[in-house]
Design an enzyme around this catalytic site. Structure first.
Site, PDB file in Angstrom:
ATOM      1  N   SER A 293       0.843  -1.203   0.000  1.00  0.00           N
ATOM      2  CA  SER A 293       0.000   0.000   0.000  1.00  0.00           C
ATOM      3  C   SER A 293       0.874   1.248   0.000  1.00  0.00           C
ATOM      4  O   SER A 293       1.658   1.463   0.938  1.00  0.00           O
ATOM      5  CB  SER A 293      -0.894   0.020   1.239  1.00  0.00           C
ATOM      6  OG  SER A 293      -1.399   1.336   1.409  1.00  0.00           O
TER       7      SER A 293
ATOM      8  N   HIS B 261      -1.386  -1.247  -4.165  1.00  0.00           N
ATOM      9  CA  HIS B 261      -2.644  -0.981  -3.458  1.00  0.00           C
ATOM     10  C   HIS B 261      -2.757   0.522  -3.209  1.00  0.00           C
ATOM     11  O   HIS B 261      -1.859   1.146  -2.636  1.00  0.00           O
ATOM     12  CB  HIS B 261      -2.652  -1.756  -2.143  1.00  0.00           C
ATOM     13  CG  HIS B 261      -3.926  -1.661  -1.377  1.00  0.00           C
ATOM     14  ND1 HIS B 261      -5.069  -2.345  -1.730  1.00  0.00           N
ATOM     15  CD2 HIS B 261      -4.257  -0.939  -0.275  1.00  0.00           C
ATOM     16  CE1 HIS B 261      -6.032  -2.066  -0.869  1.00  0.00           C
ATOM     17  NE2 HIS B 261      -5.574  -1.204   0.023  1.00  0.00           N
TER      18      HIS B 261
ATOM     19  N   ASP C 171      -4.803   3.464  -1.537  1.00  0.00           N
ATOM     20  CA  ASP C 171      -5.766   3.771  -0.478  1.00  0.00           C
ATOM     21  C   ASP C 171      -6.277   5.194  -0.598  1.00  0.00           C
ATOM     22  O   ASP C 171      -5.565   6.152  -0.295  1.00  0.00           O
ATOM     23  CB  ASP C 171      -5.095   3.598   0.895  1.00  0.00           C
ATOM     24  CG  ASP C 171      -5.007   2.148   1.310  1.00  0.00           C
ATOM     25  OD1 ASP C 171      -6.022   1.438   1.187  1.00  0.00           O
ATOM     26  OD2 ASP C 171      -3.921   1.721   1.752  1.00  0.00           O
TER      27      ASP C 171
ATOM     28  N   MET D 193      -8.783   8.045   0.698  1.00  0.00           N
ATOM     29  CA  MET D 193      -9.558   8.406   1.897  1.00  0.00           C
ATOM     30  C   MET D 193     -10.052   9.839   1.799  1.00  0.00           C
ATOM     31  O   MET D 193      -9.285  10.722   1.383  1.00  0.00           O
ATOM     32  CB  MET D 193      -8.673   8.291   3.136  1.00  0.00           C
ATOM     33  CG  MET D 193      -8.041   6.932   3.322  1.00  0.00           C
ATOM     34  SD  MET D 193      -6.988   6.951   4.780  1.00  0.00           S
ATOM     35  CE  MET D 193      -6.373   5.267   4.743  1.00  0.00           C
TER      36      MET D 193
ATOM     37  N   HIS E 208      -8.624   1.075  -3.568  1.00  0.00           N
ATOM     38  CA  HIS E 208      -9.464   0.853  -2.382  1.00  0.00           C
ATOM     39  C   HIS E 208     -10.096   2.189  -1.998  1.00  0.00           C
ATOM     40  O   HIS E 208      -9.429   3.058  -1.421  1.00  0.00           O
ATOM     41  CB  HIS E 208      -8.564   0.303  -1.252  1.00  0.00           C
ATOM     42  CG  HIS E 208      -9.274   0.044   0.030  1.00  0.00           C
ATOM     43  ND1 HIS E 208      -8.596  -0.200   1.215  1.00  0.00           N
ATOM     44  CD2 HIS E 208     -10.597  -0.030   0.339  1.00  0.00           C
ATOM     45  CE1 HIS E 208      -9.469  -0.401   2.187  1.00  0.00           C
ATOM     46  NE2 HIS E 208     -10.686  -0.291   1.683  1.00  0.00           N
TER      47      HIS E 208
ATOM     48  N   MET F 152     -12.047   4.370   0.185  1.00  0.00           N
ATOM     49  CA  MET F 152     -12.621   4.571   1.522  1.00  0.00           C
ATOM     50  C   MET F 152     -13.250   5.952   1.534  1.00  0.00           C
ATOM     51  O   MET F 152     -12.781   6.875   2.219  1.00  0.00           O
ATOM     52  CB  MET F 152     -11.508   4.441   2.578  1.00  0.00           C
ATOM     53  CG  MET F 152     -11.049   3.003   2.758  1.00  0.00           C
ATOM     54  SD  MET F 152      -9.492   2.882   3.637  1.00  0.00           S
ATOM     55  CE  MET F 152      -8.361   3.186   2.290  1.00  0.00           C
TER      56      MET F 152
ATOM     57  N   MET G 217     -11.239  -6.033   5.814  1.00  0.00           N
ATOM     58  CA  MET G 217     -10.403  -5.111   6.591  1.00  0.00           C
ATOM     59  C   MET G 217     -10.069  -5.763   7.929  1.00  0.00           C
ATOM     60  O   MET G 217     -10.971  -6.142   8.685  1.00  0.00           O
ATOM     61  CB  MET G 217     -11.144  -3.791   6.852  1.00  0.00           C
ATOM     62  CG  MET G 217     -11.257  -2.848   5.672  1.00  0.00           C
ATOM     63  SD  MET G 217      -9.693  -2.431   4.867  1.00  0.00           S
ATOM     64  CE  MET G 217      -8.720  -1.752   6.222  1.00  0.00           C
TER      65      MET G 217
ATOM     66  N   ASP H 254      -6.420  -6.688   4.426  1.00  0.00           N
ATOM     67  CA  ASP H 254      -5.810  -5.351   4.489  1.00  0.00           C
ATOM     68  C   ASP H 254      -5.788  -4.847   5.928  1.00  0.00           C
ATOM     69  O   ASP H 254      -6.841  -4.614   6.516  1.00  0.00           O
ATOM     70  CB  ASP H 254      -6.650  -4.410   3.601  1.00  0.00           C
ATOM     71  CG  ASP H 254      -6.041  -3.021   3.466  1.00  0.00           C
ATOM     72  OD1 ASP H 254      -4.970  -2.758   4.033  1.00  0.00           O
ATOM     73  OD2 ASP H 254      -6.666  -2.197   2.763  1.00  0.00           O
TER      74      ASP H 254
HETATM   75  C1  DX5 Z   1      -6.077   1.235   6.112  1.00  0.00           C
HETATM   76  C2  DX5 Z   1      -5.690   1.020   4.670  1.00  0.00           C
HETATM   77  C3  DX5 Z   1      -4.610   0.021   4.542  1.00  0.00           C
HETATM   78  C4  DX5 Z   1      -3.365   0.407   5.236  1.00  0.00           C
HETATM   79  C5  DX5 Z   1      -2.568  -0.814   5.532  1.00  0.00           C
HETATM   80  O1  DX5 Z   1      -7.099   2.112   6.193  1.00  0.00           O
HETATM   81  O2  DX5 Z   1      -6.777   0.550   3.904  1.00  0.00           O
HETATM   82  O3  DX5 Z   1      -4.347  -0.350   3.199  1.00  0.00           O
HETATM   83  O4  DX5 Z   1      -2.596   1.325   4.534  1.00  0.00           O
HETATM   84  O5  DX5 Z   1      -1.467  -0.434   6.245  1.00  0.00           O
HETATM   85  P1  DX5 Z   1      -0.732  -1.399   7.251  1.00  0.00           P
HETATM   86  O6  DX5 Z   1      -0.240  -2.560   6.453  1.00  0.00           O
HETATM   87  O7  DX5 Z   1       0.356  -0.543   7.788  1.00  0.00           O
HETATM   88  O8  DX5 Z   1      -1.716  -1.817   8.303  1.00  0.00           O
HETATM   89 ZN    ZN Z   2      -6.415  -0.429   1.786  1.00  0.00          ZN
END
Ligand code: DX5
Ligand code: ZN
Length: 217
Positions: A7, A32, A34, A36, A65, A67, A136, A174
């Site tokens: 990620s 990956h 992320d 947000m 992903h 979010m 998750m 994840d």
């Molecule tokens: C969390 C994200 C993850 C996160 C994982 O909200 O969706 O992808 O970056 O990070 P680690 O591996 O550090 O838990």
């Molecule tokens: Zn993620």
């Protein structure tokens, strides 16, 4: 084949291109991404512009992903030749079936993510329509959190549902994945493993990718 998806949330954004080619050279399979929005989760990361800045710099597929609230409004921006999956959260989609069809209409694979408190049973009606389910194993919003142990039971329940109803479905995990637990999750049925801080926080990123790959091959 199991795949490793580092990620980029935990990458050094001032050297993003460099770090992405490092993980690619080390053998990682997927990037990956992320996304947000500060509403669905209590943190803001980055949008499609940052992801697209990597376009042409890597041949690895993007695993997006989302979010975010109202993902249908933004998902099209994340479609590139490199985009393999777009994943939405069931908790952010009141019309989940429609959102899945929307992703598929964009020509990419459709994923649904479940927060830790959301049971696998919410997928009962739509499991056949999905290409990916992302479990998750931390509450989404931040990298570097601790793996929630009951996620393992959810993987097993989902694996059961997959075997019976949609063998082509891919299961992704994840959150909180490291050298100590990566093998446990793949043994339980996970095929795509996301790892953020354990990859980009390592003293030697290339070496860490290789160590993680060795454990899941
Ligand atoms: C969390 C994200 C993850 C996160 C994982 O909200 O969706 O992808 O970056 O990070 P680690 O591996 O550090 O838990
Ligand atoms: Zn993620």
């Amino acid at each position: 084949m199991n795949r490793l998806a580092p990620s980029i949330l935990s990458a050094d954004f001032s050297r993003l291109g460099e770090q992405v080619s490092l993980i690619e050279k080390a053998g990682a399979h997927i990037i990956h991404v992320d996304v947000m929005d500060g509403h669905f989760v209590p943190n803001i990361s980055f949008g499609a512009t940052v992801m697209k800045s990597l376009y042409g710099k890597t041949t690895l597929p993007f695993d997006v992903h989302l979010m975010i609230e109202n993902p249908d409004q933004y998902m099209e921006e994340f479609v590139t030749d490199n985009t393999e999956f777009i994943t939405v959260h069931t908790e952010a989609c009141p019309h989940l079936h429609r959102s899945i069809q929307h992703i598929k209409s964009l020509g990419v694979k459709a994923g649904v993510s479940l927060n830790p408190a959301t049971p696998v049973s919410v997928l009962e009606t739509i499991i056949e329509d999905l290409d990916l389910v992302l479990i998750m194993s931390v509450n989404p919003g931040f990298g570097g959190q601790k793996f929630i142990p009951f996620s393992l039971d959810k993987i097993k329940t989902l694996k059961n549902m997959k075997d019976k109803r949609n063998p082509k479905l891919e299961i992704e995990i994840d959150g909180g994945i490291n050298l100590d637990n990566i093998k446990t999750v793949t043994d339980a049925g996970v095929e795509i493993v996301v790892a953020g801080s354990s990859v980009f926080g390592a003293p030697d990123i290339k070496k860490r990718v290789k160590e993680l790959l060795e454990l899941i091959k």
